[in-house]
Design an enzyme around this catalytic site. Structure first.
Site, PDB file in Angstrom:
ATOM      1  N   HIS B  42       0.824  -1.205   0.000  1.00 17.51           N
ATOM      2  CA  HIS B  42       0.000   0.000   0.000  1.00 17.51           C
ATOM      3  C   HIS B  42       0.862   1.261   0.000  1.00 17.51           C
ATOM      4  CE1 HIS B  42      -3.909   1.930   0.757  1.00 17.51           C
ATOM      5  NE2 HIS B  42      -3.185   2.847   1.355  1.00 17.51           N
ATOM      6  N   HIS B  88     -10.604   1.703  -0.891  1.00 17.76           N
ATOM      7  CA  HIS B  88     -10.789   1.316   0.501  1.00 17.76           C
ATOM      8  C   HIS B  88     -11.521  -0.015   0.513  1.00 17.76           C
ATOM      9  CE1 HIS B  88     -10.453   3.675   4.482  1.00 17.76           C
ATOM     10  NE2 HIS B  88      -9.286   3.422   3.968  1.00 17.76           N
ATOM     11  N   GLU B 305      -4.302   4.848  12.708  1.00 12.72           N
ATOM     12  CA  GLU B 305      -4.820   5.486  11.500  1.00 12.72           C
ATOM     13  C   GLU B 305      -6.083   6.270  11.823  1.00 12.72           C
ATOM     14  OE1 GLU B 305      -5.085   2.736   8.219  1.00 12.72           O
ATOM     15  OE2 GLU B 305      -2.903   2.664   8.060  1.00 12.72           O
TER      16      GLU B 305
END
Lengths: 226, 721
Positions: B42, B88, B305
């Site tokens: 990612h 996502h 996060e």
């Protein structure tokens, strides 16, 4: 005499810029943008409480904004017989302040509704004078809690005093339901008893410019100025 | 450090050895966490980097290509357009509402971090077959999440796509795109300007949410994992994001900050490392100063996060003014560190250095793999049996297939008119918004044809780019640049890796030909659950413009009596994959014939004809022809009480796919002018019929107009309920 107006911005308001443009383009007069923490309001002909998610809709749509510092001034403005217009979240704030009757609960289908809707005038007042009888207006809605509700006693009061300004209706070629969000008697907008305060769910400030899909939203400002 | 711990952090033992050899010492657990976050797919694109480098990323209008939070292109007069698409996928499968909501939140932050005000969002979402309760739950949750976040913050959603297909059963895809407007001379970058600048933390407090989100997003799923992984999904607060956006934009326009970086995937770790790397400087951060929602360890702070957070660099002298602006917006703010000249990333906690690493090893030495890949075998050609196909059944198949039906149910849950500049709402070939206060418009579309790409990744990708290109052309929007979201299954499978490599190659070929560089993008790999890989789904987000809003075309019929013309070249019925699949003629992927080679010069030639005819005001309405052929294009064009009467040699032609395919509506009086123009340009056309009132007629056979339109508009909601 030029028409003066103001738009109140709360944290989370997101139609304040749209409302400012709407007023600037259509009134040609001075338009103020007032932050919610201000404690004074200039003398203007019209105040708009714009749409959006003031304070994130926390607690209840409009509930927190109705306790903002500027609200005392807004109430004074209304008590002085000057115009006050609440659009969408602004309508919700007006019911929370108590300037308007009833409440806005979740849409019948429990989903956000963002689309064009059609409304027509129910009873005449200074906000809808320029609209013809049976004229259908196409104006977008964008809300999650736009389902107007009140008890029977209040409903009778609203009818007897001719406080219902707009009701949802069917568009000519549209297969959208007549009563888009399940509001009692398809009510889309109401006024106070003196008819200088209007709350409505549809967004006239998104339907006035030449490039918008409809220009019917102009009629409200034209009514007030005429 | 034990092996299990290393593997748990998603690093291979080889990768760990590289780090250890470089440092010549053991790592702290916090440092291991940093490598885990920074060396996964990612964040460092270790599998795709080699191939992505081959893409065209620059031309005369590109201001910022890949490598910043978003790409930016030049729209003249100091107007710049920033845009990017991001996935996502995994979070949205585990927790559809919050997963998709924070997807929108993340992409919006990427845009306003550049100093741009977001003006539109789009979403490209894919689900498994609707027959399962799980898909219904995911669809409801994802649409609700996207709507909730975008509606609340007040950015119009102007389009996207929504597809249903069995390979997404356990791996739904949620790709969100955002577009913003920025003044060219006010673009912000992540590169800090001066040594000694203060690093400030802006936004929500840090909590436990999303710890290891980025490494989770790079894992293969197994079904049992789902419950275990739920705490890793971030929770979004669009109200906080609205305040953060207004606060940051005010800070940037008042010139009080030097640079900004959004704390997205891998949180404070990734944003501070990026800053150091971009500026070729060092960072020192005291973790004790980070505003916390709950007591957290240094390790947790580094990897959290939590959403709606930003990192900025400011000059010391502006500290007070910055605080004042953020207080007005009720946003948390803390000075947590400073820019140093050490070229090292240092994090301190409780007076102890928990991390002290050279930037070089984290960024420049990140692994890059050249994975094995296979090129798909050549397909045998085959003639399919169309003898039993009846026109009525073909129409009925489309009207009972979610992929063809009107998707108002989805986009009616999105606010598409807020900000007052929306010109074309979702449900048309491209979404269009006006640049506030100008006559300029931006058209945007997202697209992907996974079936084509599985059949032939190289050609299939060319078709995908061409289709997104046509979406803009149909509206008389000039295509300018591309963002991409490469969604694939596990690249450890050489077949999947082959799809990745070849589709990037196809993207390159098409983007070079159309002069539409790739200015930003995202890669999402390992989209597979157990043994089921998703179809290759490299989504294209394309942006174009027209300097005059009065020149754009509508996709909807204008007037009864006008003629209907077809431009482009029909694919044969044996080579129209969606026709074969959706009319239930071919069932297995190995049955399909290879794709016809797409002639990109021909695409360009026809596109130029459409643009020129549009400028001559000869086109009353136009739509591109894609899945479902001419018939589906005509259904989408239906408006008010208008229908169509058409005549074709073979009714099956109406359902075939096209290259450079457009349906155009013209007035009878312009017929001569239009056809002689097309003849002069060497562009073949087919006059197939006209617009009629309340009717659908094919080769003199009358169909029930109201029944068809009713099913087209309302069947979606019936099927998914």
């Amino acid at each position: 005499m030029s028409f003066k107006s103001a738009v109140i911005t709360f944290p989370g308001s997101n139609c304040d810029r749209d409302a400012l443009c709407y007023l600037k383009d259509l009134t040609k007069g001075k338009v103020h943008n007032i932050w919610h923490e201000e404690t004074s309001l200039p003398k203007v002909d019209l105040v708009i409480l714009p749409g959006g998610f003031s304070f994130g809709d926390y607690l209840r749509s409009g509930a927190m904004a109705s306790k903002s510092k500027i609200i005392d001034e807004v109430v004074k403005h209304a008590n002085d017989n000057r115009y006050l217009l609440g659009i969408c979240n602004g309508f919700q704030i007006l019911t929370e302040i108590g300037l308007l009757k009833g409440a806005l609960i979740r849409n019948k289908k429990l989903k956000f509704l963002g689309k064009n809707c059609f409304i027509k005038r129910k009873f005449k007042n200074n906000f809808n004078l320029s609209i013809k009888d049976n004229q259908t207006l196409q104006i977008p809605v964008a809300h999650n809690e736009g389902n107007f509700y009140c008890d029977t006693e209040t409903l009778n009061l609203l009818k007897n005093n001719e406080q219902i300004a707009f009701e949802y209706c069917k568009g000519e070629f549209s297969d959208t339901e007549e009563n888009i969000n399940g509001s009692i008697e398809a009510i889309a907008g109401i006024t106070n008893k003196k008819k200088n305060v209007l709350g409505m769910m549809p967004h006239p400030e998104r339907a006035y410019s030449d490039f918008h899909q409809s220009q019917d939203g102009r009629l409200i400002i034209e009514s007030l100025i005429s | 450090m034990n092996e299990e711990l290393i593997l748990q952090h998603g690093l291979t033992l080889d990768e760990f050895q590289v780090i250890k050899k470089y440092l010549n010492r053991d790592l702290s657990i916090e440092e291991l966490g940093i490598f885990s976050a920074m060396w996964n797919e990612h964040c460092c694109y270790k599998t795709s980097k080699k191939w992505l480098k081959k893409l065209p990323t620059d031309n005369e209008i590109v201001i910022q290509g890949p490598g910043e939070n978003a790409g930016v292109i030049d729209l003249q007069d100091n107007d710049g357009i920033a845009f990017k698409i991001e996935s996502h996928n995994h979070p949205s499968y585990i927790e559809p509402f919050n997963g998709s909501a924070t997807g929108v939140g993340g992409i919006l932050r990427d845009i306003f971090t550049m100093g741009a005000r977001p003006i539109a969002t789009l979403d490209s979402i894919r689900f498994g077959l609707i027959e399962t309760e799980k898909t219904k739950y995911l669809l409801n949750g994802v649409v609700h999440g996207i709507g909730h976040y975008g509606n609340c913050i007040g950015i119009p959603n102007i389009g996207g796509e929504c597809e249903f297909e069995s390979t997404y059963d356990f791996n739904n895809l949620v790709n969100a795109m955002a577009v913003g407007h920025v003044q060219k001379d006010k673009i912000f970058y992540s590169k800090p300007k001066s040594i000694g600048g203060l690093i400030v933390y802006i936004g929500s407090k840090t909590g436990k949410d999303g710890i290891h989100g980025a490494s989770m997003a790079s894992d293969v799923f197994s079904e049992e994992d789902e419950d275990e992984k739920r705490p890793s999904v971030q929770v979004g607060d669009p109200f906080m994001e609205k305040l953060l956006m207004e606060g940051c934009l005010e800070l940037m326009s008042s010139g009080l900050i030097e640079s900004m970086q959004d704390m997205g995937a891998a949180g404070i770790t990734s944003s501070s490392v990026e800053m150091a790397s971009k500026g070729n400087v060092g960072v020192y951060i005291n973790l004790d100063k980070v505003p916390l929602r709950q007591p957290l360890s240094a390790y947790e702070i580094l990897l959290s996060e939590s959403q709606e957070r930003m990192l900025a660099v400011i000059d010391k002298k502006n500290n007070y003014k910055v605080r004042e602006i953020l207080q007005k917006w009720q946003i948390d703010y803390e000075v947590i560190g400073e820019i140093t000249d050490t070229k090292r990333v240092v994090f301190e906690s409780n007076n102890k250095k928990v991390v002290d690493l050279p930037v070089e090893i984290i960024v420049d030495d990140a692994p890059e793999y050249d994975r094995e890949f296979y090129i798909p075998r050549k397909r045998k050609s085959k003639d399919f049996d169309f003898s039993k196909i009846k026109l009525e059944d073909m129409i009925n198949n489309l009207l009972t297939d979610l992929n063809y039906l009107d998707k108002s149910w989805v986009f009616d849950q999105y606010d598409s008119t807020v900000m007052g500049d929306t010109i074309r709402e979702p449900g048309q070939s491209s979404g269009i918004v006006k640049i506030h206060g100008t006559q300029k418009v931006i058209g945007v579309s997202t697209d992907c044809n996974p079936l084509y790409i599985r059949i032939n990744p190289y050609e299939g990708m060319k078709y995908t780019v061409a289709e997104s290109y046509r979406n803009l052309i149909a509206c008389n929007i000039n295509p300018l640049a591309i963002t991409n979201n490469l969604n694939f299954a596990s690249p450890l499978d050489p077949n999947i890796m082959g799809e990745l490599v070849l589709s990037i190659h196809g993207l390159k070929t098409a983007a070079v030909k159309f002069n539409t560089p790739i200015v930003s993008g995202n890669v999402s790999l390992y989209n597979q659950t157990n043994e089921t890989p998703i179809k290759p789904t490299p989504v294209i987000g394309i942006v174009g413009s027209n300097m005059d809003l009065n020149k754009i075309n509508t996709n909807k019929f204008c007037e009864i009596g006008n003629k209907i013309l077809i431009l482009g070249k029909q694919l044969t019925k044996n080579c129209s994959p969606y026709l074969l699949q959706d009319q239930k003629i071919a069932f297995n992927i190995c049955e399909f014939n290879d794709l016809e080679v797409l002639d990109l010069d021909f695409e360009k030639k026809i596109a130029n004809c459409v643009l020129e005819l549009s400028d001559l005001k000869c086109i009353m309405s136009c739509n591109d022809i894609s899945r479902g052929g001419i018939f589906s294009a005509l259904l989408k064009m239906q408006y008010k009480d208008m229908g169509f009467r058409v005549k074709v040699p073979d009714p099956i032609d109406l359902f075939c796919e096209y290259s450079a395919g457009y349906v155009i509506e013209i007035r009878s009086k312009d017929f001569e002018e239009v056809t002689s123009f097309l003849t002069k340009k060497g562009a073949e056309y087919l006059e197939i019929g006209e617009i009629i009132k309340e009717g659908i007629e094919i080769n003199s056979k009358k169909f029930d107009y109201f029944d068809i339109m009713n099913k087209y508009r309302n069947n979606f909601e019936k099927i998914i309920s």
